[in-house]
Design an enzyme around this catalytic site. Structure first.
Site, PDB file in Angstrom:
ATOM      1  CG  ASP A  71      -1.846   1.165   1.317  1.00 30.23           C
ATOM      2  OD1 ASP A  71      -2.039   1.841   0.286  1.00 30.23           O
ATOM      3  OD2 ASP A  71      -2.401   1.409   2.411  1.00 30.23           O
ATOM      4  CG  ASP A 261      -3.557   4.482  -2.295  1.00 28.50           C
ATOM      5  OD1 ASP A 261      -2.877   3.481  -2.016  1.00 28.50           O
ATOM      6  OD2 ASP A 261      -4.525   4.847  -1.601  1.00 28.50           O
TER       7      ASP A 261
END
Length: 373
Positions: A71, A261
Site C-alpha cells: 500500500d 495509491d
C-alpha cells in the site's frame, strides 16, 4: 468502493493534522546513493486480491510467513497477533512472538483506519524479509484487534510504502523501505507492474531497489513529489498533474495533483472534475442516489491522465467497476474527493496503475511512469 477510499483518506487527514502540530521527522533520502547497483535490487511476484482491487506479497517476519497488502497510500506494517481473538484474525496467519528468536518487545500502542476497516495493538521489533532483502529490527504492529472488514481479504495484514511521516507507530517510525535504505541494503527506490486477473499469463511484480525491465518499454518519466497539504511535508506519493483527456480531447484542468495509491481500488476526483470527465464519455449518466456514474459496459472511451506532457490512457476495461445489467456498468471514476479542501487532488488507484509501470524513487522523491510491454 467509493466509501472505502473516502474513509481511508478521512483517517489519513486526521493523522497528518495531528502530525502538523507536532515535530515531524524528515526521513527523506537525497541523492543517488548507489541507485544502479544490481546487487541491491530484487523482484518478487505479487498476487491479485479480488479482481485487481489490490495486490499482496509474501513476507517473512522473524521465521513466520504472511501475505501482506502493498500500500503506497499508508506507512504502517502490521500483522495479526496470536493474542487477537476477532474473527478476522482467526482465519488469517497470525504472529506468535514465542516462536521467533529475533523478536524484541516494544509494547507501544498504535491504531490505524483504512477504507476496508481498522486495526490496533502494540508494537514489536523483528526482522522483516521481502523479496531477497531483510529489514533488521523493523518496528511493526502486532494487531490485537482487527475489524471484520478484513475477514474475506486474502492478505493477512498491510505493508505501508508511503513516507515515514504517515506512520502511526512510534512517532513516525521508519517504514520497511526506509529501514532497508538506512541499512544500505537496497537502492532507494521500488517499482510495480500491476497485472489484471483477466490476463492469465501476466504476472504482477514488485521490485525493491530497482525496476523490472521485462515489464515496461521505453523511458521512465519522473515527476517530483510535492508536499502534502496540511502537514506541509512529504507524506504521500503526491505529484503535479498537467491535465486529463477523453478520446484525446484535453479537458483543460490546471493546478491538479495526482495521489498515487496501490492500496486503493478506484479513481476518486472532486465532483466537478468527475463530471467533466464523464460528460465526454458517450452514454454516461449520473446516479444521484448512489453518487456514482453509469457508463455503457461496452464503452470504448479512452480516458487518460497527463503528467509532464505525457498522456497515460486507461484501457476501457479499467473504466468498469461492476455491471448493473446487460448494458449498463458502474464507472470506476467516482466523484466526492476533496482531501485538502481545495478540490485539486485526484486519487489514482489501481485502475490507473494497471496501465503504467510505476516507479517510486525515495532517494529523489519522485514518481516515474513508463509504458507497459
Amino acid at each position: 468502493m467509493k466509501d472505502v477510499a473516502l474513509k481511508k483518506y478521512k483517517f489519513s487527514k486526521k493523522v497528518i493534522e495531528k502530525a502538523s502540530s507536532e515535530h515531524v521527522k524528515d526521513h527523506g533520502f537525497h541523492g543517488n546513493r548507489d541507485e544502479h547497483s544490481s546487487s541491491k535490487q530484487s523482484t518478487t511476484i505479487i498476487k491479485d486480491i479480488q479482481f485487481d482491487l489490490s495486490y499482496y506479497a509474501k513476507v517473512l517476519i522473524g521465521n513466520q510467513k504472511f501475505n501482506l497488502l502493498l500500500d503506497t497510500g499508508s506507512s504502517n506494517i502490521w500483522v495479526p497477533s496470536k493474542n487477537c481473538t476477532t474473527a478476522s484474525c482467526r482465519n488469517h496467519n497470525d504472529y506468535d512472538l514465542n516462536k521467533s528468536p529475533t523478536f524484541k518487545k516494544e509494547g507501544n500502542l498504535w491504531s490505524i483506519t483504512y477504507g476496508t476497516g481498522s486495526a490496533s495493538g502494540v508494537t514489536g521489533k523483528d526482522n522483516v524479509k521481502i523479496g531477497g532483502f531483510t529489514a533488521k529490527k523493523q518496528i511493526f504492529g502486532l494487531a490485537d484487534n482487527v475489524s471484520n472488514d478484513f475477514l474475506n481479504l486474502e492478505s493477512d495484514g498491510i505493508l505501508g510504502l508511503a513516507f515515514d511521516s504517515l506512520n502511526t507507530m512510534d512517532n513516525q517510525a521508519p517504514t520497511v523501505v526506509s529501514t532497508l535504505i538506512n541499512q544500505k541494503t537496497i537502492n532507494p527506490l521500488f517499482s510495480f507492474h500491476l497485472g489484471r486477473v483477466s490476463d492469465f499469463d501476466d504476472d504482477s511484480t514488485f521490485t525493491l531497489g530497482g525496476v523490472d525491465k521485462t515489464k515496461f518499454k521505453g523511458e521512465i518519466s519522473f515527476n517530483p513529489v510535492v508536499k502534502t497539504p496540511i502537514i506541509d511535508t512529504i507524506a504521500f506519493w503526491l505529484i503535479n498533474a498537467d491535465d486529463a483527456s477523453v478520446n484525446k480531447k484535453r479537458l483543460g484542468f490546471t493546478g491538479k495533483k495526482g495521489l498515487i495509491d496501490t492500496g486503493t481500488s478506484v479513481i476518486l476526483m472532486p465532483d466537478d472534475d468527475a463530471k467533466k470527465v464523464h460528460d465526454q464519455i458517450p452514454g454516461s449518466s449520473f446516479d444521484p442516489v448512489n453518487g456514482v456514474y453509469i457508463i455503457p459496459c461496452d464503452t470504448k472511451a479512452s480516458v487518460a491522465f497527463i503528467f509532464k506532457g505525457i498522456s497515460y490512457p486507461l484501457d476501457p476495461r479499467d473504466l468498469i467497476l461492476t455491471p448493473l445489467d446487460g448494458t449498463r456498468c458502474v464507472s470506476n471514476i467516482f466523484p466526492g474527493f476533496n482531501f485538502d479542501g481545495n478540490n485539486d487532488i485526484w486519487l489514482l488507484g489501481t485502475p490507473f496503475l494497471k496501465n503504467v509501470y510505476s516507479v517510486f524513487n525515495v532517494g529523489k522523491r519522485s514518481v516515474g511512469f513508463a509504458r507497459n510491454k
